[in-house]
Design an enzyme around this catalytic site. Structure first.
Site, PDB file in Angstrom:
ATOM      1  N   SER A 445      82.470 -32.898  50.564  1.00 50.24           N
ATOM      2  CA  SER A 445      83.756 -33.778  50.356  1.00 50.24           C
ATOM      3  C   SER A 445      83.964 -34.438  51.518  1.00 50.24           C
ATOM      4  O   SER A 445      83.831 -34.096  52.734  1.00 50.24           O
ATOM      5  CB  SER A 445      84.700 -32.888  49.961  1.00 50.24           C
ATOM      6  OG  SER A 445      85.058 -32.094  50.885  1.00 50.24           O
ATOM      7  N   HIS A 706      89.474 -26.830  59.014  1.00 47.81           N
ATOM      8  CA  HIS A 706      90.857 -26.553  58.342  1.00 47.81           C
ATOM      9  C   HIS A 706      92.037 -26.826  59.202  1.00 47.81           C
ATOM     10  O   HIS A 706      93.118 -26.738  59.245  1.00 47.81           O
ATOM     11  CB  HIS A 706      91.030 -25.040  57.865  1.00 47.81           C
ATOM     12  CG  HIS A 706      89.988 -24.688  56.830  1.00 47.81           C
ATOM     13  ND1 HIS A 706      88.561 -24.550  56.946  1.00 47.81           N
ATOM     14  CD2 HIS A 706      90.281 -24.505  55.555  1.00 47.81           C
ATOM     15  CE1 HIS A 706      88.138 -24.210  55.722  1.00 47.81           C
ATOM     16  NE2 HIS A 706      89.178 -24.258  55.010  1.00 47.81           N
TER      17      HIS A 706
END
Length: 768
Positions: A445, A706
């Site tokens: 992604s 993250h």
């Protein structure tokens, strides 16, 4: 009387309010004081709701802005040195997600990475791993449990404070960066006085019960851990008059209960996961001890079979008496969505399916109904409605497809394995793909921008036509392919602009799935997911990714990866049906994905990635149960990927789990290339290559996606050099830890540019 109780409630809020508030604070839209005030309003609403439903023990202290284990670390002063210069709120979030901030006239530059993140037992929730020094000192500072108890008390709501247990906290932690290995449980004598101080503060505030979560009680524990549990609860019992309920969940406690049974006032068991433990534990309880029976599933979304639950509770009452039994969910309801009252679409389109659903609010009602039934109160109407819904779910034609079941029953033996060994396949793939040494790629992604999210919302609402949406997605895909070519990445992805979620997207294209409007649960931090609902037999409706991937491949001469989510992950990251064996359902999904993999190859796609980040997460808690699970889960991955020719390169991806203990199973998956999380776990994975041979290609993540932080080239070079100590150069790939969906484009481009520069640097070194 039997009491209706709860272990925890979804802190994300009924409409993800907590997530939105926290992210507003991160972006500077609200202040810390505004965040705190708004969060208190959410907590108050939750306490009032549970009281109105009739719960007698309502949890407090379990509400968090990011992670309960991280809360525990901060409130006991277990704060690594690299974060200690920050203000408390910045410090808390920096530990969870990292912090990179330029210097200003009044502030210094900040650049600190996040702490390690791991899966919480066998759930899809991630916790922040505490770090400890050998000479760690603990201090009690701003304890959330006391603050939240007092806030509820101000509303005239008497709650049961919830704490992460001292032994689980230490056991799940690790030595800090640069600290030699040591037994973190050796710190228990220093930590316990602070826990006892906290318990005394709760007692002074008016608490009478406290819930202490010790989930490690379900693990295969060594004797030193059992000894730590014994000494911890002996000390707690001797120094406070608070009644303690120790909660274990997600599995069987077995003989671990012997370590604490003489030192606690109550024990909670997960009788959804391990109903057989009721018979073994009842005789072990002392004459005054209470048993909290977890009979309502806190992790899934199906209605409870009230008749069966009532029978279990009655068995406990027969042995102990009504005053010594609490009715409870199996675990905290934070793993369940908020309420079915928001699910108007399912209720309208599929009322039968809606009648089978129960979220957190409804589960609280089930707990109260069970307690009332055992106490002899009139709940005939509730029981009749429940029995009817349970019966229709068992017999509904929506749940059974004879053709799918027949196909699973007739899977040929050769379908479970690729015909040629990796060495033969690699030779064919090297010839076809012509990749450089240290090939670069990403996990799948790319950033889901506001523009993409708005277009998807407009399309979903019907204000953007199918044709216009398709045109928009193609334009986004073209931009992502061009961005990768500009960065000079070797194996490209189409960027997944059309996908809202890696499981939900495919669920829409499979029979047997349905979808909620508001079935959100927290995955980590402020990141929420809305798992699909598997309610029937699974098969492919139509080709799922061919058009998008073929279009992306047409835009470039570089190899393009087809991107799919693997069968185990499709199950684990859904609210999965519980009325057929898991291995049978997984084979159904594996066959549906196999059809897609074969179609991608036929369409000319040279690389196909089938992600299985959940395969470690699904591993049973007890080692005695591992072999059976690994046999069918690895087998179903191979079933989904084994239908292609040698020259088609199969990739997979895994992240944020301890993989060393299932290394042989990962090898048995026989993927040509595996990409795996590495940057946040201190290269623990790499060390297994000292003792284990892995002959297939592998890309340990070079940087943590993250966090918004962009690691420097030098930092990545050091990490890549460490990889080369363990992995042969011809097998090593360069890639991020995970997908880039949650990131912004500036940081994505900067980090990937650094990554590509690192790969080129080491190529030049090896040519020399």
């Amino acid at each position: 009387m039997v009491k209706a109780t709860n272990l925890g409630f979804p802190y994300v809020g009924s409409q993800r309010q907590t997530k939105k508030l926290v992210e507003s604070f991160w972006s500077g839209k609200i202040s810390g004081d505004e965040l705190k005030a708004s969060i208190l309003e959410i907590q108050q609403a939750h306490w009032k709701l549970q009281k109105e439903q009739g719960l007698e023990h309502i949890p407090s202290g379990e509400f968090t802005l990011y992670d309960r284990v991280l809360d525990t670390a901060q409130q006991f002063g277990a704060i690594p040195q690299r974060y200690q210069h920050l203000s408390p709120l910045d410090q808390f979030f920096a530990m969870g997600r990292g912090l990179q901030r330029a210097a200003t006239e009044s502030t210094e530059k900040v650049d600190v990475p996040a702490m390690e993140m791991k899966k919480w037992f066998d759930t899809n929730y991630h916790f922040i791993v505490p770090e400890f020094e050998r000479d760690q000192e603990f201090t009690l500072q701003a304890p959330r449990a006391v603050e939240q108890f007092k806030a509820a008390k101000a509303l005239n709501i008497h709650t049961r404070p919830v704490l992460v247990g001292p032994v689980s906290f230490l056991f799940l932690g690790k030595p800090g960066k640069g600290v030699d290995a040591f037994d973190t449980l050796s710190l228990l004598p220093k930590l316990l006085p602070k826990y006892i101080e906290l318990l005394k503060q709760l007692e002074e505030a008016g608490a009478d019960w406290v819930q202490i979560d010790e989930p490690i009680l379900i693990l295969d524990l060594q004797e030193n851990v059992k000894a730590a549990l014994d000494s911890a609860y002996k000390a707690i019992k001797g120094q406070t008059s608070l009644k303690t309920l120790v909660a274990a969940y997600f599995g069987r406690v077995e003989n671990n209960i012997l370590a604490i049974k003489d030192h606690v006032d109550a024990l909670h068991l997960d009788l959804v996961r391990a109903p057989e433990e009721l018979d073994t534990v009842l005789p072990l309880l002392n004459k005054d001890q209470v048993l909290s029976v977890g009979v309502v599933d806190g992790r899934n979304i199906w209605i409870n079979n009230l008749e069966k639950s009532i029978a279990l509770v009655q068995k406990a009452v027969a042995a102990l008496g009504q005053d010594r039994v609490f009715v409870a969910p199996s675990c905290s309801l934070s793993h369940s969505p908020f309420s079915t009252s928001f699910e108007t679409k399912i209720k309208e389109k599929n009322p039968e399916l809606f009648s089978w659903l129960s979220f957190s609010v409804e589960k609280c009602a089930e707990i109260v109904t069970i307690a009332k039934a055992v106490n002899g109160q009139d709940v005939k109407a509730e029981l009749a409605a429940n029995a009817s819904a349970v019966a229709t779910r068992r017999t509904s034609p929506q749940t059974v497809n004879p053709e799918v079941r027949d196909r699973v029953a007739k899977i040929p033996t050769e379908a479970w394995k690729r015909p040629s060994p990796f060495a033969t396949r690699r030779e064919a793939q090297v010839k076809k793909l012509k990749l450089p040494l240290f090939p670069t790629t990403t996990i799948g992604s790319f950033p889901q921008t506001k523009e993409i999210r708005v277009a998807r919302q407009q399309f979903t609402k019907g204000t953007l036509s199918q044709a216009d949406y398709d045109t928009f997605i193609k334009a986004q895909t073209k931009e992502m392919v061009e961005a990768q070519e500009k960065l000079d990445i070797d194996v490209l992805v189409h960027g997944e602009a059309e996908r809202n979620d890696m499981v939900e997207h495919f669920g829409h294209l499979l029979h047997g799935y349905d979808f909620t409007q508001n079935g959100w649960v927290v995955s980590y931090g402020s990141r929420c997911v809305k798992p699909p609902v598997i309610f029937g037999d699974v098969s492919r409706r139509c080709p799922m990714t061919i058009d998008e991937i073929v279009y992306a491949q047409s835009l470039t001469k570089r190899p393009m990866k087809g991107m799919l989510t693997g069968p185990v992950t499709m199950m684990k990251w859904s609210f999965v049906r519980d009325d057929i064996p898991a291995n049978e359902l997984c084979a159904q999904v594996g066959l549906a994905l196999r059809d897609e993999v074969v179609d991608l190859e036929s369409a000319g796609i040279p690389c196909i990635q089938v992600d299985e980040p959940a395969i470690r997460e699904g591993l049973p808690i007890r080692r005695a149960d591992w072999d059976a699970y690994l046999d069918w889960s690895v087998g179903c991955f191979r079933l989904s990927t084994a239908g292609v020719r040698d020259e088609t390169q199969i990739h997979t991806h895994m992240c944020y789990s301890d993989f060393n203990d299932i290394f042989d199973a990962i090898a048995a998956m026989d993927a040509d290339v595996i990409t795996i999380e590495n940057s946040k776990s201190d290269e623990k994975l790499l060390k297994i290559f000292e003792s284990k041979e892995y002959t297939n290609e592998i890309g340990p993540g070079l940087y943590d996606i993250h966090s918004p932080r962009v690691p420097s080239v030098e930092e990545m070079k050091q990490r890549f050099a460490d990889m080369l100590k363990y992995i042969p150069a011809h097998l090593l790939w360069a890639n991020p830890d995970c997908g880039l969906k949650s990131r912004q484009w500036p940081e994505t481009n900067a980090a990937l540019a650094n990554m590509v520069e690192v790969a080129k640097h080491f190529r030049a070194q090896h040519k020399a």
